[in-house]
Scaffold this active site. Structure first.
Site, PDB file in Angstrom:
ATOM      1  N   ASN A  87       0.825  -1.210   0.000  1.00 54.38           N
ATOM      2  CA  ASN A  87       0.000   0.000   0.000  1.00 54.38           C
ATOM      3  C   ASN A  87       0.859   1.259   0.000  1.00 54.38           C
ATOM      4  O   ASN A  87       0.536   2.247  -0.683  1.00 54.38           O
ATOM      5  CB  ASN A  87      -0.910   0.012   1.225  1.00 54.38           C
ATOM      6  CG  ASN A  87      -2.044  -0.989   1.130  1.00 54.38           C
ATOM      7  OD1 ASN A  87      -2.278  -1.582   0.077  1.00 54.38           O
ATOM      8  ND2 ASN A  87      -2.747  -1.197   2.226  1.00 54.38           N
ATOM      9  N   ARG A 123     -10.889  -4.769 -14.393  1.00 57.37           N
ATOM     10  CA  ARG A 123      -9.796  -5.650 -13.981  1.00 57.37           C
ATOM     11  C   ARG A 123     -10.297  -7.087 -14.072  1.00 57.37           C
ATOM     12  O   ARG A 123     -11.191  -7.488 -13.326  1.00 57.37           O
ATOM     13  CB  ARG A 123      -9.349  -5.366 -12.542  1.00 57.37           C
ATOM     14  CG  ARG A 123      -8.857  -3.944 -12.302  1.00 57.37           C
ATOM     15  CD  ARG A 123      -8.270  -3.813 -10.894  1.00 57.37           C
ATOM     16  NE  ARG A 123      -8.095  -2.439 -10.493  1.00 57.37           N
ATOM     17  CZ  ARG A 123      -7.071  -1.664 -10.848  1.00 57.37           C
ATOM     18  NH1 ARG A 123      -6.133  -2.160 -11.630  1.00 57.37           N
ATOM     19  NH2 ARG A 123      -6.981  -0.418 -10.427  1.00 57.37           N
ATOM     20  N   ARG A 157      -5.259   1.241 -13.692  1.00 58.76           N
ATOM     21  CA  ARG A 157      -3.885   1.329 -13.206  1.00 58.76           C
ATOM     22  C   ARG A 157      -3.352  -0.033 -12.763  1.00 58.76           C
ATOM     23  O   ARG A 157      -3.983  -0.747 -11.994  1.00 58.76           O
ATOM     24  CB  ARG A 157      -3.792   2.323 -12.052  1.00 58.76           C
ATOM     25  CG  ARG A 157      -2.358   2.571 -11.590  1.00 58.76           C
ATOM     26  CD  ARG A 157      -2.293   3.538 -10.431  1.00 58.76           C
ATOM     27  NE  ARG A 157      -2.651   4.887 -10.831  1.00 58.76           N
ATOM     28  CZ  ARG A 157      -3.654   5.579 -10.321  1.00 58.76           C
ATOM     29  NH1 ARG A 157      -4.430   5.028  -9.407  1.00 58.76           N
ATOM     30  NH2 ARG A 157      -3.902   6.809 -10.710  1.00 58.76           N
ATOM     31  N   HIS A 159     -15.474   2.470 -15.329  1.00 58.35           N
ATOM     32  CA  HIS A 159     -15.310   1.706 -14.090  1.00 58.35           C
ATOM     33  C   HIS A 159     -16.569   0.910 -13.759  1.00 58.35           C
ATOM     34  O   HIS A 159     -16.560   0.090 -12.831  1.00 58.35           O
ATOM     35  CB  HIS A 159     -14.961   2.679 -12.951  1.00 58.35           C
ATOM     36  CG  HIS A 159     -14.490   2.024 -11.696  1.00 58.35           C
ATOM     37  ND1 HIS A 159     -15.224   2.028 -10.527  1.00 58.35           N
ATOM     38  CD2 HIS A 159     -13.343   1.352 -11.410  1.00 58.35           C
ATOM     39  CE1 HIS A 159     -14.554   1.391  -9.580  1.00 58.35           C
ATOM     40  NE2 HIS A 159     -13.420   0.966 -10.089  1.00 58.35           N
ATOM     41  N   TYR A 198     -12.242 -10.057  -1.796  1.00 55.71           N
ATOM     42  CA  TYR A 198     -12.872  -8.734  -1.774  1.00 55.71           C
ATOM     43  C   TYR A 198     -14.362  -8.934  -1.489  1.00 55.71           C
ATOM     44  O   TYR A 198     -14.990  -9.812  -2.082  1.00 55.71           O
ATOM     45  CB  TYR A 198     -12.743  -8.037  -3.131  1.00 55.71           C
ATOM     46  CG  TYR A 198     -11.409  -7.444  -3.476  1.00 55.71           C
ATOM     47  CD1 TYR A 198     -10.234  -7.889  -2.893  1.00 55.71           C
ATOM     48  CD2 TYR A 198     -11.314  -6.427  -4.422  1.00 55.71           C
ATOM     49  CE1 TYR A 198      -9.011  -7.349  -3.242  1.00 55.71           C
ATOM     50  CE2 TYR A 198     -10.090  -5.878  -4.779  1.00 55.71           C
ATOM     51  CZ  TYR A 198      -8.942  -6.349  -4.185  1.00 55.71           C
ATOM     52  OH  TYR A 198      -7.732  -5.808  -4.534  1.00 55.71           O
ATOM     53  N   ARG A 235     -14.021   2.454   4.241  1.00 55.30           N
ATOM     54  CA  ARG A 235     -12.837   1.644   4.501  1.00 55.30           C
ATOM     55  C   ARG A 235     -11.555   2.463   4.570  1.00 55.30           C
ATOM     56  O   ARG A 235     -10.741   2.307   5.464  1.00 55.30           O
ATOM     57  CB  ARG A 235     -12.682   0.582   3.406  1.00 55.30           C
ATOM     58  CG  ARG A 235     -11.529  -0.381   3.649  1.00 55.30           C
ATOM     59  CD  ARG A 235     -11.216  -1.184   2.405  1.00 55.30           C
ATOM     60  NE  ARG A 235     -10.459  -0.421   1.428  1.00 55.30           N
ATOM     61  CZ  ARG A 235     -10.507  -0.615   0.110  1.00 55.30           C
ATOM     62  NH1 ARG A 235     -11.314  -1.520  -0.382  1.00 55.30           N
ATOM     63  NH2 ARG A 235      -9.779   0.104  -0.713  1.00 55.30           N
ATOM     64  N   HIS A 260     -15.106  -3.920  -0.004  1.00 58.96           N
ATOM     65  CA  HIS A 260     -15.125  -3.312  -1.334  1.00 58.96           C
ATOM     66  C   HIS A 260     -16.533  -2.952  -1.802  1.00 58.96           C
ATOM     67  O   HIS A 260     -16.701  -2.335  -2.850  1.00 58.96           O
ATOM     68  CB  HIS A 260     -14.470  -4.290  -2.326  1.00 58.96           C
ATOM     69  CG  HIS A 260     -14.029  -3.688  -3.610  1.00 58.96           C
ATOM     70  ND1 HIS A 260     -14.618  -3.981  -4.821  1.00 58.96           N
ATOM     71  CD2 HIS A 260     -13.052  -2.799  -3.893  1.00 58.96           C
ATOM     72  CE1 HIS A 260     -14.019  -3.310  -5.781  1.00 58.96           C
ATOM     73  NE2 HIS A 260     -13.068  -2.589  -5.255  1.00 58.96           N
TER      74      HIS A 260
END
Length: 726
Positions: free
Chosen positions: A60, A389, A419, A449, A482, A578, A606
């Site tokens: 992170n 993703r 990314r 997204h 997730y 979160r 998530h």
């Protein structure tokens, strides 16, 4: 537990401006990493999972420097001047570096003083050079000579041997030498890259150990132990491992390029050599060598980090991943598969009733089955899907490729600018095109997204639409850890909206008025603010008003101001955020009716859930969008309603209630910007939201979660339970 480590609090507070209405985003992100670090400090967490959380903090922080610090530095260069913007960025960068320094020091102290000794007690040893016995030293020497030395290329610096290009986050060594080189010159410094093809963590043969268990050593330790072998006739005066973190944002001039995929392919290589933002060196690195490296990489001293251990700590996760000690990991968890899909045709089942999936407590496999069934069903004529993703290997993507090869109309909107997933997405886009699918890359300047899949099936009554909408990615690997919601539906209005969004994304025409979906960047922010203001209006009439929202990040100032206004009007607001949160809760006259909590546990939270009481209409929306400016105004996002009363209750019962009751993994945000861990009160039973959901929805759980359950007139009215805070 080591008395120096206290998991229930964050002993080093961040410096926050007490009077500011918004909390600093960067410092809030670092507070999140402190909460992750607290998982590594927590004795209740299995030992190898503590090591894993420690490595997650490192990963992170890598991204924090690659993205956030790099962005601030780039902005600083562009906006420096008399208006004070650069000065404000200087303050933020300085405070962020100071907090990172404290966080990293605490991280390495935990590794060296607690985690590694506890692992050694359990027979898992990470051996330094001085810890290896004679047999292990001999094996390491043979390994070095056979596997490592042939791949090493030390570069002695001189005018003909300039400082080599150093790849982002790669392991390297700086070596200071005395004496003369082979040509009689006094070249004093050499740089050496660690080959990327070699493992960073090496397991030594068990039979060489003096004690039972597993012994490991690091590649950096192997190389440093044998440096003199590489510099014949020279003395190694000093050496240090080092690692450079670089800006990792890709940039292409989207208005100029004719093919975004081709432009990105050429840009991906340069990502490894973006401008440097951080230098990590070993604890014993001499000051003149670190100064030399800072000069080479043009890095300010405030972003130099001397660490007491491996500079690439995240690589230690290989031990947690590969060591065969299930007793030192979380107990195995098996997700459930919906009973009504196990023996029924998926399209017939969805034709009767919507299906809500809650990952990872319920399997992601039904989503894969949905696409695979569509790919093989002769009645299906078209499939449309967004991909943000998907991972490097995916049965779902293979199904789309198979569908295209069978002659179905397959349209896939692949987001090439996701990314760190750009290369995987480029590869999928190429394979899809070769199979005959229509591939587009979303909207120039906006990341797509939204998580949507649409299937058109020819049935006796005509074409019928089926859709999947989700809060998370179409990635079966991350779906195992997730938390996300997904909705499989044949609802005519909702699937019509999904179809309109796909037409908008491929044709670039303005979408028609949507019946139920909130769409960014056109209406999502306005719709959220409208719903907040509607709740405020209800409160002004003296009626109960309530908002509950769960998301990853909350930083959009427009939404935050609307929440502040609603709080002042008497709306009860509970937020489960979160990560980064710029809203300051509990301030009299500003946000006294707002509470913010964060859950950090075994799974990565998530889900995005928005709930508005709305005079007992109980509006429930699921979304791919956080309440951030980028999501609401600079991305293509959707928020979709949950319309079935039974499924609404499920979302509330699973996605919100347990998290508001959690007193094990919950942290509450104070008005000072600091988080404090919730604990069970005296006589109060511990309540972990994730454990509740594993027990409720896992493979061993009885019953079907979609069944109607009895609630009062208000399904989110708090039950006066033992775990509710007064």
């Amino acid at each position: 537990m080591d008395k120096k480590v206290q998991p229930e609090s964050l002993p080093v507070p961040l410096s926050l401006d007490a009077g500011a209405p918004f909390l600093n985003r960067e410092l809030s992100l670092l507070e999140f990493n402190r909460r992750v670090l607290a998982q590594a400090e927590d004795e209740r967490v299995p030992l190898l999972e503590r090591l894993r959380f420690l490595c997650i903090v490192s990963s992170n922080l890598d991204e924090f420097f690659e993205v956030r610090v790099a962005s601030l530095l780039a902005t600083q260069q562009l906006e420096g001047g008399p208006d004070g913007v650069a000065d404000n960025l200087d303050v933020t960068l300085g405070r962020a570096s100071d907090e990172c320094r404290r966080l990293i020091a605490r991280q390495y102290a935990l590794l060296n003083d607690t985690i590694l000794p506890r692992m050694a007690e359990q027979g898992i040893r990470l051996l330094r050079r001085s810890d290896r016995n004679a047999a292990q030293r001999a094996w390491v020497k043979q390994y070095f000579d056979r596997e490592v030395r042939p791949l090493l290329t030390p570069v002695g610096l001189d005018p003909a041997h300039p400082f080599p290009r150093v790849i982002n986050k790669s392991l390297n060594f700086i070596v200071e030498l005395s004496g003369k080189d082979a040509f009689g010159r006094g070249t004093g410094i050499a740089i050496m890259k660690a080959p990327r093809v070699l493992p960073r963590v090496i397991r030594l043969p068990d039979e060489l150990s003096d004690t039972p268990g597993a012994s490991y050593c690091l590649l950096s330790s192997v190389i440093q132990a044998h440096l003199p072998d590489l510099f014949t006739g020279r003395e190694v005066v000093a050496c240090s491992q080092f690692r450079v973190t670089r800006n990792s944002d890709l940039w292409v001039d989207e208005e100029e390029v004719k093919n975004l995929r081709q432009a990105l392919q050429s840009e991906l290589h340069s990502r490894q050599y973006g401008f440097a933002v951080r230098l990590e060196v070993g604890r014993n690195c001499p000051a003149h060598l670190s100064d030399f490296l800072l000069e080479q990489f043009c890095i300010d001293r405030t972003r130099l980090f001397q660490v007491d251990g491996p500079v690439n700590m995240s690589r230690l996760q290989e031990i947690a991943n590969n060591d065969g000690r299930p007793d030192l990991k979380f107990p195995p968890f098996a997700s459930s598969y919906p009973v009504r899909l196990a023996s029924h045709d998926i399209f017939a089942s969805l034709g009767r009733q919507d299906l809500l999936l809650h990952h990872p407590f319920q399997s992601f496999q039904p989503v894969i089955d949905f696409i695979q069934a569509a790919a093989s069903d002769p009645a299906v004529v078209a499939i449309k899907q967004t991909i943000y993703r998907a991972g490097m290997h995916s049965d779902l993507m293979e199904a789309l490729i198979g569908a295209a090869r069978r002659g179905k109309e397959v349209t896939v909107i692949v987001e090439l600018m996701a990314r760190f997933d750009e290369e995987a997405n480029i590869n999928w886009a190429e394979r899809l095109e070769h199979a005959g699918a229509q591939v587009v890359y979303g909207v120039v300047g906006l990341k797509t997204h939204a998580k949507m899949a649409l299937v058109l099936r020819r049935e006796p009554a005509g074409l019928r639409r089926y859709a999947h909408l989700g809060t998370g990615n179409y990635n079966p690997t991350t779906a195992r850890f997730y938390t996300d919601f997904g909705l499989l539906t044949a609802d005519a209005n909702l699937t019509a909206d999904v179809n309109e969004v796909f037409i908008h994304l491929t044709s670039l025409t303005r979408p028609k008025a949507l019946a139920s979906i909130w769409l960014a960047p056109f209406s999502l922010q306005k719709d959220i603010v409208r719903a907040i203001r509607n709740e405020a209006g209800i409160a002004r009439e003296g009626k109960p008003a309530r908002i509950i929202a769960k998301m990853n990040s909350l930083t959009d100032e427009t939404v935050i101001r609307a929440l502040y206004d609603a709080s002042n009007d008497g709306v009860r607001i509970e937020l489960i955020v979160r990560g980064a949160c710029a809203l300051r809760p509990g301030v009299k006259g500003l946000s006294e009716n707002i509470k913010v909590r964060s859950i950090v546990g075994r799974f990565l939270e998530h889900t995005r859930v928005y709930y508005f009481r709305n005079n007992l209409k109980h509006d429930v929306y699921l979304s791919s969008a956080d309440w951030m400016n980028r999501n609401l105004l600079r991305r293509v996002e959707v928020a979709f309603p949950v319309q079935s009363p039974a499924l609404k209750k499920r979302v509330l019962r699973e996605g919100l209630h347990p998290y508001l009751k959690d007193n094990v993994a919950a942290w509450e945000l104070g008005s000072d910007g600091h988080y404090r861990r919730r604990k069970p009160r005296a006589g109060q039973a511990p309540c972990s939201a994730q454990q509740v959901l594993m027990d409720m929805l896992g493979a061993a759980a009885p019953g079907e979660p979609d069944k109607e359950t009895k609630h009062g007139t208000d399904p989110v009215a708090p039950r006066r339970s033992r775990t509710r805070r007064t």
